[in-house]
Motif scaffolding. Sequence first.
Motif, mmCIF file in Angstrom:
data_model
loop_
_atom_site.group_PDB
_atom_site.id
_atom_site.type_symbol
_atom_site.label_atom_id
_atom_site.label_comp_id
_atom_site.label_asym_id
_atom_site.label_seq_id
_atom_site.Cartn_x
_atom_site.Cartn_y
_atom_site.Cartn_z
ATOM 1 N N SER A 159 0.849 -1.215 0.000
ATOM 2 C CA SER A 159 0.000 0.000 0.000
ATOM 3 C C SER A 159 0.878 1.255 0.000
ATOM 4 O O SER A 159 2.010 1.234 0.486
ATOM 5 C CB SER A 159 -0.927 0.011 1.217
ATOM 6 N N ILE A 160 0.326 2.331 -0.559
ATOM 7 C CA ILE A 160 1.068 3.585 -0.716
ATOM 8 C C ILE A 160 0.299 4.723 -0.054
ATOM 9 O O ILE A 160 -0.923 4.839 -0.212
ATOM 10 C CB ILE A 160 1.277 3.917 -2.211
ATOM 11 N N VAL A 161 1.015 5.564 0.677
ATOM 12 C CA VAL A 161 0.463 6.821 1.197
ATOM 13 C C VAL A 161 1.327 7.958 0.645
ATOM 14 O O VAL A 161 2.563 7.965 0.838
ATOM 15 C CB VAL A 161 0.445 6.845 2.728
ATOM 16 N N ASN A 162 0.680 8.917 -0.055
ATOM 17 C CA ASN A 162 1.417 10.027 -0.671
ATOM 18 C C ASN A 162 1.189 11.326 0.115
ATOM 19 O O ASN A 162 0.069 11.629 0.537
ATOM 20 C CB ASN A 162 0.949 10.241 -2.109
ATOM 21 N N THR A 163 2.266 12.074 0.281
ATOM 22 C CA THR A 163 2.185 13.428 0.857
ATOM 23 C C THR A 163 2.732 14.399 -0.184
ATOM 24 O O THR A 163 3.922 14.316 -0.562
ATOM 25 C CB THR A 163 2.990 13.532 2.153
ATOM 26 N N VAL A 164 1.865 15.307 -0.670
ATOM 27 C CA VAL A 164 2.215 16.197 -1.785
ATOM 28 C C VAL A 164 2.644 17.570 -1.266
ATOM 29 O O VAL A 164 2.005 18.143 -0.378
ATOM 30 C CB VAL A 164 1.025 16.347 -2.755
ATOM 31 N N THR A 165 3.722 18.066 -1.829
ATOM 32 C CA THR A 165 4.128 19.462 -1.635
ATOM 33 C C THR A 165 4.002 20.158 -2.985
ATOM 34 O O THR A 165 4.690 19.776 -3.954
ATOM 35 C CB THR A 165 5.577 19.563 -1.128
ATOM 36 N N ASN A 166 3.105 21.141 -3.048
ATOM 37 C CA ASN A 166 2.844 21.815 -4.314
ATOM 38 C C ASN A 166 3.980 22.772 -4.671
ATOM 39 O O ASN A 166 4.819 23.137 -3.823
ATOM 40 C CB ASN A 166 1.518 22.578 -4.242
ATOM 41 N N VAL A 167 4.001 23.197 -5.937
ATOM 42 C CA VAL A 167 5.018 24.165 -6.367
ATOM 43 C C VAL A 167 4.767 25.501 -5.670
ATOM 44 O O VAL A 167 3.640 25.848 -5.298
ATOM 45 C CB VAL A 167 5.009 24.346 -7.896
ATOM 46 N N GLY A 168 5.863 26.274 -5.504
ATOM 47 C CA GLY A 168 5.710 27.538 -4.791
ATOM 48 C C GLY A 168 5.061 28.628 -5.614
ATOM 49 O O GLY A 168 4.268 29.421 -5.110
#
Length: 372
Positions: free
Chosen positions: A261-270
Amino acid sequence: GASPQANGQVIVTPVVGGTGCPSAPVAVTITVNPLPTVSVNNQTICAGQSATLTATTSVSGGSFTWSPATSSNSSLTVSPTISTNYTVSYTLSGCSPVNATASITVNPISAISGNTTLCVGATSLLSNSEAPSQQTPWASSNNNVATVDGGGMVTAIAPGTATITYTTSSSCYTSTTVTVGSIPTLSLATTSMACFGVPNGVIDLTVTGGTAPYTYSWSNNASTQDISNLSAGSYSVYVSDVFGCYAIGTATITQPSGAVSIVNTVTNVGCIGQTNGSINVSVNGGSAGYNISWTGVSSGNPSGIEISNQGGTYNISNLGVGSYSITATDINGCTATSTASVSQPASLVLSTTQVYVLCNGNNTGSINLTVT
């Protein structure tokens, strides 16, 4: 008309022709043989054996006749199944036949009954319907293979054959062959499930010892030597050889504790147009040792292991705005896929509110800026 009782001469006066006139006396020699006798002895045999009866006589030169068998010899060999009387008649020329009777007594012997096919360590009680000998009624030809006690209890010692003999009270005997087989030895090698929930486990069974052919009975109702396409769990097998010697084995098929299983944490572009977004990927389940790959606005597939343990993370960086498909592959080739999107902030909008100066040279003017 003379009837002499012993050897000697007799004077005979013959009558000549039909005249009735006697002729001169003639001396005739007459030999008188003794009256013959015949005898034969009784015999005792065991069932299945033969006996030879031999008649003896006081005067030789005669002929013999046996009954109920047919023979003209002085000896008679027979194999009666029950006790039987035999009569011999002896005839000497010129003498009346003389007879003698002998009895052949047949002592019965029955077949040994009981199980004679054993596995090492097993016992079997043999029996016989005839009365036993007072000495040692039971005996084994090979105590290294099978022993037998005075009551007929056979104990299997080692693979092979042994002849078990039973002696009756009348000294008759019978025998049977005991066959001893070895107990099979089982070796079970397992290949457990590579991926959670995918039933591809295998049990490879090797049988040594015993005597082929073997029969197999598995707890999942299979009857083949090896079994495959197995789900997680415990499996037992009963293996029996041609003599009924058997062994039981058990093996366990396992699977990973859970699916990948995968858990993703996204950091968007500035800022708009930048490529400094990232997705931090955390993986659990399956078997540790994970490779991470992704496709989307950009793609990547690093070689080797990016996450070495469950719950570990890998950061995919320098991402632009867009949707990405991320795949985690564990060390067994089991996979999981998820999607994540990197976004950017909205465009800046600048608005102004101006206040003009009232008079030339004044500094009362202003500009009010609003950013949205």
